[in-house]
Design a protein around this motif. Structure first.
Motif, PDB file in Angstrom:
ATOM      1  N   VAL A  67      58.825 -10.068  80.573  1.00  0.00           N
ATOM      2  CA  VAL A  67      57.188 -10.322  81.586  1.00  0.00           C
ATOM      3  C   VAL A  67      57.340 -11.007  82.556  1.00  0.00           C
ATOM      4  O   VAL A  67      57.796 -11.491  83.472  1.00  0.00           O
ATOM      5  CB  VAL A  67      56.352  -9.963  80.769  1.00  0.00           C
ATOM      6  N   PHE A  68      57.996 -12.457  81.480  1.00  0.00           N
ATOM      7  CA  PHE A  68      57.968 -13.577  82.676  1.00  0.00           C
ATOM      8  C   PHE A  68      58.961 -14.218  83.274  1.00  0.00           C
ATOM      9  O   PHE A  68      59.108 -14.663  84.231  1.00  0.00           O
ATOM     10  CB  PHE A  68      58.007 -14.625  81.626  1.00  0.00           C
ATOM     11  N   ARG A  69      60.676 -13.580  83.044  1.00  0.00           N
ATOM     12  CA  ARG A  69      61.007 -13.155  83.837  1.00  0.00           C
ATOM     13  C   ARG A  69      60.970 -12.675  85.055  1.00  0.00           C
ATOM     14  O   ARG A  69      61.798 -12.367  86.111  1.00  0.00           O
ATOM     15  CB  ARG A  69      62.550 -13.056  83.164  1.00  0.00           C
ATOM     16  N   GLY A  70      60.481 -11.558  84.539  1.00  0.00           N
ATOM     17  CA  GLY A  70      60.220  -9.887  85.930  1.00  0.00           C
ATOM     18  C   GLY A  70      59.134 -10.045  86.893  1.00  0.00           C
ATOM     19  O   GLY A  70      59.452  -9.674  87.593  1.00  0.00           O
ATOM     20  N   THR A  71      58.359 -11.393  86.755  1.00  0.00           N
ATOM     21  CA  THR A  71      57.511 -11.912  88.027  1.00  0.00           C
ATOM     22  C   THR A  71      57.434 -13.072  87.997  1.00  0.00           C
ATOM     23  O   THR A  71      57.846 -14.407  87.207  1.00  0.00           O
ATOM     24  CB  THR A  71      55.739 -11.391  86.932  1.00  0.00           C
ATOM     25  N   PRO A  72      56.737 -12.705  89.556  1.00  0.00           N
ATOM     26  CA  PRO A  72      56.889 -14.443  90.280  1.00  0.00           C
ATOM     27  C   PRO A  72      55.743 -15.370  89.831  1.00  0.00           C
ATOM     28  O   PRO A  72      55.110 -15.338  88.838  1.00  0.00           O
ATOM     29  CB  PRO A  72      56.729 -14.180  90.974  1.00  0.00           C
ATOM     30  N   LEU A  73      56.441 -17.048  89.538  1.00  0.00           N
ATOM     31  CA  LEU A  73      55.617 -17.786  88.799  1.00  0.00           C
ATOM     32  C   LEU A  73      54.139 -18.397  89.528  1.00  0.00           C
ATOM     33  O   LEU A  73      53.819 -18.434  88.835  1.00  0.00           O
ATOM     34  CB  LEU A  73      56.628 -18.904  88.913  1.00  0.00           C
ATOM     35  N   LEU A  74      54.557 -17.976  91.108  1.00  0.00           N
ATOM     36  CA  LEU A  74      53.454 -18.303  91.650  1.00  0.00           C
ATOM     37  C   LEU A  74      52.385 -17.050  91.479  1.00  0.00           C
ATOM     38  O   LEU A  74      50.979 -17.695  91.428  1.00  0.00           O
ATOM     39  CB  LEU A  74      54.124 -18.150  92.793  1.00  0.00           C
ATOM     40  N   LEU A  75      52.833 -16.049  91.142  1.00  0.00           N
ATOM     41  CA  LEU A  75      51.489 -15.024  91.061  1.00  0.00           C
ATOM     42  C   LEU A  75      51.297 -15.535  89.186  1.00  0.00           C
ATOM     43  O   LEU A  75      50.343 -15.289  88.450  1.00  0.00           O
ATOM     44  CB  LEU A  75      52.179 -13.880  90.927  1.00  0.00           C
ATOM     45  N   GLN A  76      52.539 -15.619  88.413  1.00  0.00           N
ATOM     46  CA  GLN A  76      51.652 -16.141  87.089  1.00  0.00           C
ATOM     47  C   GLN A  76      50.616 -17.876  87.400  1.00  0.00           C
ATOM     48  O   GLN A  76      49.734 -17.426  86.719  1.00  0.00           O
ATOM     49  CB  GLN A  76      53.180 -16.387  86.032  1.00  0.00           C
ATOM     50  N   ILE A  77      50.792 -18.389  88.325  1.00  0.00           N
ATOM     51  CA  ILE A  77      50.005 -19.306  88.172  1.00  0.00           C
ATOM     52  C   ILE A  77      48.177 -19.206  88.674  1.00  0.00           C
ATOM     53  O   ILE A  77      47.322 -19.380  87.998  1.00  0.00           O
ATOM     54  CB  ILE A  77      50.030 -19.874  88.982  1.00  0.00           C
ATOM     55  N   PHE A  78      48.411 -17.579  89.860  1.00  0.00           N
ATOM     56  CA  PHE A  78      46.831 -17.398  90.222  1.00  0.00           C
ATOM     57  C   PHE A  78      46.544 -16.336  88.938  1.00  0.00           C
ATOM     58  O   PHE A  78      45.795 -16.336  88.746  1.00  0.00           O
ATOM     59  CB  PHE A  78      47.662 -16.237  91.292  1.00  0.00           C
ATOM     60  N   MET A  79      47.571 -15.223  88.394  1.00  0.00           N
ATOM     61  CA  MET A  79      47.189 -14.802  87.236  1.00  0.00           C
ATOM     62  C   MET A  79      45.933 -15.697  85.692  1.00  0.00           C
ATOM     63  O   MET A  79      45.197 -15.529  85.560  1.00  0.00           O
ATOM     64  CB  MET A  79      47.438 -14.241  86.468  1.00  0.00           C
ATOM     65  N   VAL A  80      46.499 -17.215  86.008  1.00  0.00           N
ATOM     66  CA  VAL A  80      46.596 -17.956  84.989  1.00  0.00           C
ATOM     67  C   VAL A  80      44.298 -18.641  84.889  1.00  0.00           C
ATOM     68  O   VAL A  80      44.243 -18.690  84.758  1.00  0.00           O
ATOM     69  CB  VAL A  80      46.868 -19.043  84.630  1.00  0.00           C
ATOM     70  N   TYR A  81      45.426 -18.789  86.621  1.00  0.00           N
ATOM     71  CA  TYR A  81      44.072 -20.161  87.171  1.00  0.00           C
ATOM     72  C   TYR A  81      42.563 -18.988  87.859  1.00  0.00           C
ATOM     73  O   TYR A  81      41.611 -19.624  87.209  1.00  0.00           O
ATOM     74  CB  TYR A  81      44.095 -20.491  88.231  1.00  0.00           C
ATOM     75  N   TYR A  82      43.234 -18.194  88.394  1.00  0.00           N
ATOM     76  CA  TYR A  82      41.844 -17.123  89.308  1.00  0.00           C
ATOM     77  C   TYR A  82      41.376 -15.783  87.674  1.00  0.00           C
ATOM     78  O   TYR A  82      40.873 -15.398  88.240  1.00  0.00           O
ATOM     79  CB  TYR A  82      42.809 -16.487  90.280  1.00  0.00           C
ATOM     80  N   GLY A  83      42.660 -15.484  87.132  1.00  0.00           N
ATOM     81  CA  GLY A  83      42.247 -14.316  86.449  1.00  0.00           C
ATOM     82  C   GLY A  83      42.436 -14.951  84.763  1.00  0.00           C
ATOM     83  O   GLY A  83      40.580 -14.349  84.416  1.00  0.00           O
TER      84      GLY A  83
END
Length: 225
Positions: free
Chosen positions: A55-71
């Motif tokens: 999961v974490f290698r297959g998705t962009p870091l920027l998207l993960q940051i947005f998911m944590v901060y906004y999600g």
């Protein structure tokens, strides 16, 4: 010249935030990576570790940051629970996303280093009567560190550069300060060139440190060569 001097001082003042995010993420990611490598050695926990890495290698870091901060921060249990003081801080959200993402990459580096250790050396340690703890401390870990250091060093350099993505959620690191200066001065090229120079200095210092550590861990014959 006053503009360049003022901008350079502002960027230098933001270096501690960048370094704090980098060091905290590197420590957290390394700890989780070690746990993931250990989990992959057991048939019961291997699927969980592999799913985390996938999961974490297959998705962009920027998207993960947005998911944590906004999600995650928008979820009711988080917003109205005891975790809210942490999740309302952009720096914490950036740290959490970087730690989880980079742990997947570091875990693969450590797993490759573990698999590269000759099985004969482990069998020799078993023949000498070493228990698992001694075998891990005297045979496996030293060789893993030596084998993994080049690729691990590359991951650390990438992590320093990845800290710039934290500016997308208002973290005032080097890139965040540069974006603020550009918003007021409209001098994009000059400011980003100064920011690039700051990042080059940090990565150069880290690369020199890693090379020194790599030489210290190399066998005596390799150091003389």
């Amino acid at each position: 010249m006053d503009f360049f001097a003022t901008t350079a001082l502002g960027l230098i003042a933001a270096i501690p935030v960048t370094l704090l995010l980098f060091v905290a993420s590197a420590i957290g990611a390394s700890v989780i990576a070690a746990v993931l490598v250990a989990a992959q050695q057991s048939r019961a926990t291997r699927p969980i570790a592999q799913a985390w890495i996938f999961v974490f290698r297959g998705t962009p870091l920027l998207l993960q940051i947005f998911m944590v901060y906004y999600g995650l921060a928008a979820l009711g249990p988080v917003r109205h629970g005891w975790l809210w003081p942490a999740f309302r801080e952009p720096l914490f959200c950036a740290w959490l996303a970087m730690t989880c993402c980079c742990s997947a990459y570091i875990a693969e580096v450590l797993r490759g280093a573990l698999n590269a250790i000759p099985t004969g050396q482990i069998e020799a340690a078993l023949a000498c009567g070493m228990n698992p703890a001694v075998r891990l401390r005297r045979v496996i870990v030293p060789q893993m560190l030596r084998l993994a250091l080049p690729a691990y060093g590359n991951e650390l350099v990438m992590m320093i550069k990845s800290t710039s993505l934290a500016s997308s959620i208002t973290v005032l690191d080097v890139t965040g300060v540069a974006s603020q200066v550009i918003a007021h001065s409209y001098r994009t090229l000059e400011v980003f060139c100064l920011a690039a120079g700051v990042y080059l200095a940090m990565t150069a210092a880290l690369t020199a440190l890693l090379r020194r550590i790599e030489r210290s861990l190399a066998p005596a014959g390799s150091r003389r060569a």
